[in-house]
Design a protein around this motif. Sequence first.
Motif, PDB file in Angstrom:
ATOM      1  N   PHE A 166     -10.597  -8.865  23.643  1.00 60.51           N
ATOM      2  CA  PHE A 166     -12.047  -8.298  23.995  1.00 60.51           C
ATOM      3  C   PHE A 166     -11.862  -8.556  25.417  1.00 60.51           C
ATOM      4  O   PHE A 166     -12.238  -7.868  26.532  1.00 60.51           O
ATOM      5  CB  PHE A 166     -13.423  -8.701  23.453  1.00 60.51           C
ATOM      6  N   GLU A 167     -11.484  -9.770  26.181  1.00 62.91           N
ATOM      7  CA  GLU A 167     -11.280  -9.918  27.476  1.00 62.91           C
ATOM      8  C   GLU A 167     -10.356  -8.954  28.297  1.00 62.91           C
ATOM      9  O   GLU A 167     -10.429  -8.722  29.196  1.00 62.91           O
ATOM     10  CB  GLU A 167     -10.949 -11.533  27.685  1.00 62.91           C
ATOM     11  N   HIS A 168      -9.251  -8.927  27.447  1.00 61.81           N
ATOM     12  CA  HIS A 168      -7.974  -8.074  27.977  1.00 61.81           C
ATOM     13  C   HIS A 168      -8.729  -6.789  28.225  1.00 61.81           C
ATOM     14  O   HIS A 168      -8.420  -5.995  29.137  1.00 61.81           O
ATOM     15  CB  HIS A 168      -7.015  -8.243  26.964  1.00 61.81           C
ATOM     16  N   PHE A 169      -9.511  -6.542  27.083  1.00 60.68           N
ATOM     17  CA  PHE A 169      -9.918  -4.992  27.183  1.00 60.68           C
ATOM     18  C   PHE A 169     -10.927  -4.840  28.396  1.00 60.68           C
ATOM     19  O   PHE A 169     -10.949  -3.759  29.206  1.00 60.68           O
ATOM     20  CB  PHE A 169     -10.927  -4.548  25.801  1.00 60.68           C
ATOM     21  N   LYS A 170     -11.996  -5.814  28.784  1.00 63.96           N
ATOM     22  CA  LYS A 170     -12.794  -5.811  29.891  1.00 63.96           C
ATOM     23  C   LYS A 170     -12.074  -5.663  31.034  1.00 63.96           C
ATOM     24  O   LYS A 170     -12.404  -4.851  32.083  1.00 63.96           O
ATOM     25  CB  LYS A 170     -13.717  -7.022  29.756  1.00 63.96           C
ATOM     26  N   ALA A 171     -11.089  -6.436  31.193  1.00 65.31           N
ATOM     27  CA  ALA A 171     -10.183  -6.585  32.217  1.00 65.31           C
ATOM     28  C   ALA A 171      -9.431  -5.031  32.552  1.00 65.31           C
ATOM     29  O   ALA A 171      -9.403  -4.580  33.848  1.00 65.31           O
ATOM     30  CB  ALA A 171      -9.043  -7.473  32.245  1.00 65.31           C
ATOM     31  N   GLU A 195     -19.362  -0.941  20.203  1.00 66.92           N
ATOM     32  CA  GLU A 195     -19.897  -0.312  21.511  1.00 66.92           C
ATOM     33  C   GLU A 195     -21.052  -0.911  22.108  1.00 66.92           C
ATOM     34  O   GLU A 195     -21.226  -1.378  23.324  1.00 66.92           O
ATOM     35  CB  GLU A 195     -20.413   1.129  21.179  1.00 66.92           C
ATOM     36  N   ARG A 196     -21.891  -1.507  21.103  1.00 65.84           N
ATOM     37  CA  ARG A 196     -23.130  -2.443  21.584  1.00 65.84           C
ATOM     38  C   ARG A 196     -22.583  -3.574  22.563  1.00 65.84           C
ATOM     39  O   ARG A 196     -23.179  -4.052  23.376  1.00 65.84           O
ATOM     40  CB  ARG A 196     -23.926  -2.538  20.351  1.00 65.84           C
ATOM     41  N   ARG A 197     -21.436  -4.042  21.782  1.00 62.67           N
ATOM     42  CA  ARG A 197     -21.219  -5.344  22.465  1.00 62.67           C
ATOM     43  C   ARG A 197     -20.314  -4.929  24.123  1.00 62.67           C
ATOM     44  O   ARG A 197     -20.710  -5.734  24.885  1.00 62.67           O
ATOM     45  CB  ARG A 197     -20.027  -5.948  21.709  1.00 62.67           C
ATOM     46  N   GLY A 202     -21.511  -5.111  29.966  1.00 63.33           N
ATOM     47  CA  GLY A 202     -21.652  -4.482  31.307  1.00 63.33           C
ATOM     48  C   GLY A 202     -20.592  -3.148  31.550  1.00 63.33           C
ATOM     49  O   GLY A 202     -20.451  -2.657  32.542  1.00 63.33           O
ATOM     50  N   ILE A 203     -20.086  -2.639  30.391  1.00 57.80           N
ATOM     51  CA  ILE A 203     -19.263  -1.713  30.294  1.00 57.80           C
ATOM     52  C   ILE A 203     -19.968  -0.335  30.097  1.00 57.80           C
ATOM     53  O   ILE A 203     -20.518  -0.276  29.190  1.00 57.80           O
ATOM     54  CB  ILE A 203     -17.983  -1.971  29.174  1.00 57.80           C
TER      55      ILE A 203
END
Length: 568
Positions: A166-171, A195-197, A202-203
């Motif tokens: 998930f951190e990779h996805f945010k990056a 999606e809620r997460r 902040g995405i």
Amino acid sequence: MRVADKLRQAAESGAGFFSLEFFPPKTEQGVANLYERIERLARLNPLFVAVTWGAGGSTAQRTVELCSACQGVFGLETVMHLTCTNMDRAMVDEALAGAKAAGVQNILALRGDRPRNQEYQVQANGFAYAADLVRYVRAQYGDYFCIGVAGYPEGHAESDDKEQDFEHFKAKVRAGADFVVSQLVFDPELFVAWERRCRAHGIDVPIVPGVLPVQSYQSFRRLAFLTKVHVPAQLQAQLGDAKANDQAVKDVGVAHAAAAVRALREAGARGVHLTTLNLEASVCRVLHEVGLAPAADPRPLTATAAPALPAALPAGQRRAWDEFPNGRWGDARSPAFGNADAYGAMVRFDTQGASRMWGRPQRTEDVSDLFVRYVRGEVPALPWCDEPLLAESGQIGAELARINGLGYWTVASQPPLDGVPSADPVHGWGPRGGYVYQKAFVECFVPGDRFPPFLSRLQSLPGRITYYAANRRGDFMTNAYSGDDAPAMTALTWGVFPGRGIVQPTLIDKASFLAWRAEAFRAWREWADMFPADSPEHRFLSDTADECWLVNVVDNEFKGPGSIWDMF
């Protein structure tokens, strides 16, 4: 127009939308028939369409051409997938320049799968992750390209650490992504929670859920295996009960996809991204069931001429492809031909798992023993077959064991049928009330020293036996010729049903056979590559792949017990 802007407009207006995904067909005639299909689907007014990109740029030219036609000929906002695995910057630059020249303004930036027989590689001046590609496209083109990325509600299939994933996805998003298309979702609740997460972290870019109307049991199992997504128990059971009836599988797929779309929209998603596998019937049924298909053609096409390609087939035969998709055994002119292998590699097991299952072969006798144990049900899979033999092979099991023991390694086969009811629990397929027919055939690998006398026996029954043969080097021979000495098409399976024409879901011709030949010999190399390059197993399997022939043998006399076994 930028897809992210279109997504925001749809959200602000409250209008529902859908988008569609296609892959580049394997044959030129498949491309021609896909263009006709896209023309019809364009009249349903998708928000955008996406075209996949083969691992390592393997479909680069065909992907760009297909994107150009979607954008320029059919007037569809088009998203070009672009992977960066095993691609250097020059290849990426060429792809981006081709997209811009075609008027394509939207890119889905992906890391992508490794090409077969290769490890993941960061090329000189290349990219390690999708985030690297996003940053590069943004740096080179500014805001010209609208950049999308993939999201994985259940984590990437190759990641054991879901938090890190998930951190990779945010990056990836923060590197400059404008929108997200999610991995296939069979359980809507998992997407909603993810999606809620995303929003909580902040995405705020648009996120579109991916939905697959299951087209065939084979392709479903294939994609579920590769993506490792959660499949609800009810869907799994329904598809398992229906797997022998192609139409019933599609009915289950349509019902589940429609229910998923409704659930996603009720949870707040304005639209969905539908994976078509280049088939249209199920997609259209889903769209009509959920009210996303317009009642009438909303607009004319923006151009009058499609690209010049081989002629397509009558609509009736095109519809048959949708009703009875049979992977590599389908018609090579179908845009969906080979869809079972449109995603991912052939060998589905890691090195340790393969060694436990298949041993460490160093002699032809080792391979023969493995194949015999497979047809007897003692081994659950082979590099070419990821599940046990189907029930209908039980009536020819003894012959299969015999010829595999003789060193003819079978990868496909079927017994003859003459008018079996389509509802038969073992041999039936298609809608009830019909009758099905099939010729006996065997496809096998023949070691190089056995091939000349085997070919002589095949040639001893002209007319009765049809054969196709090829080796890894590309040598090809057949006795199936039409009147103009061109290789002809051979029907293997057909059915007659109330209110329908004759349906031929299983065909073989030169194009389909050679497309499969490439896949089949790759599996030999992948199996070999599971062992160290200097090992006796690697040398043996590599040499065997170089020397053997893939041979398809068809007995055209489907009314009798058949003479196909006399050839061995």
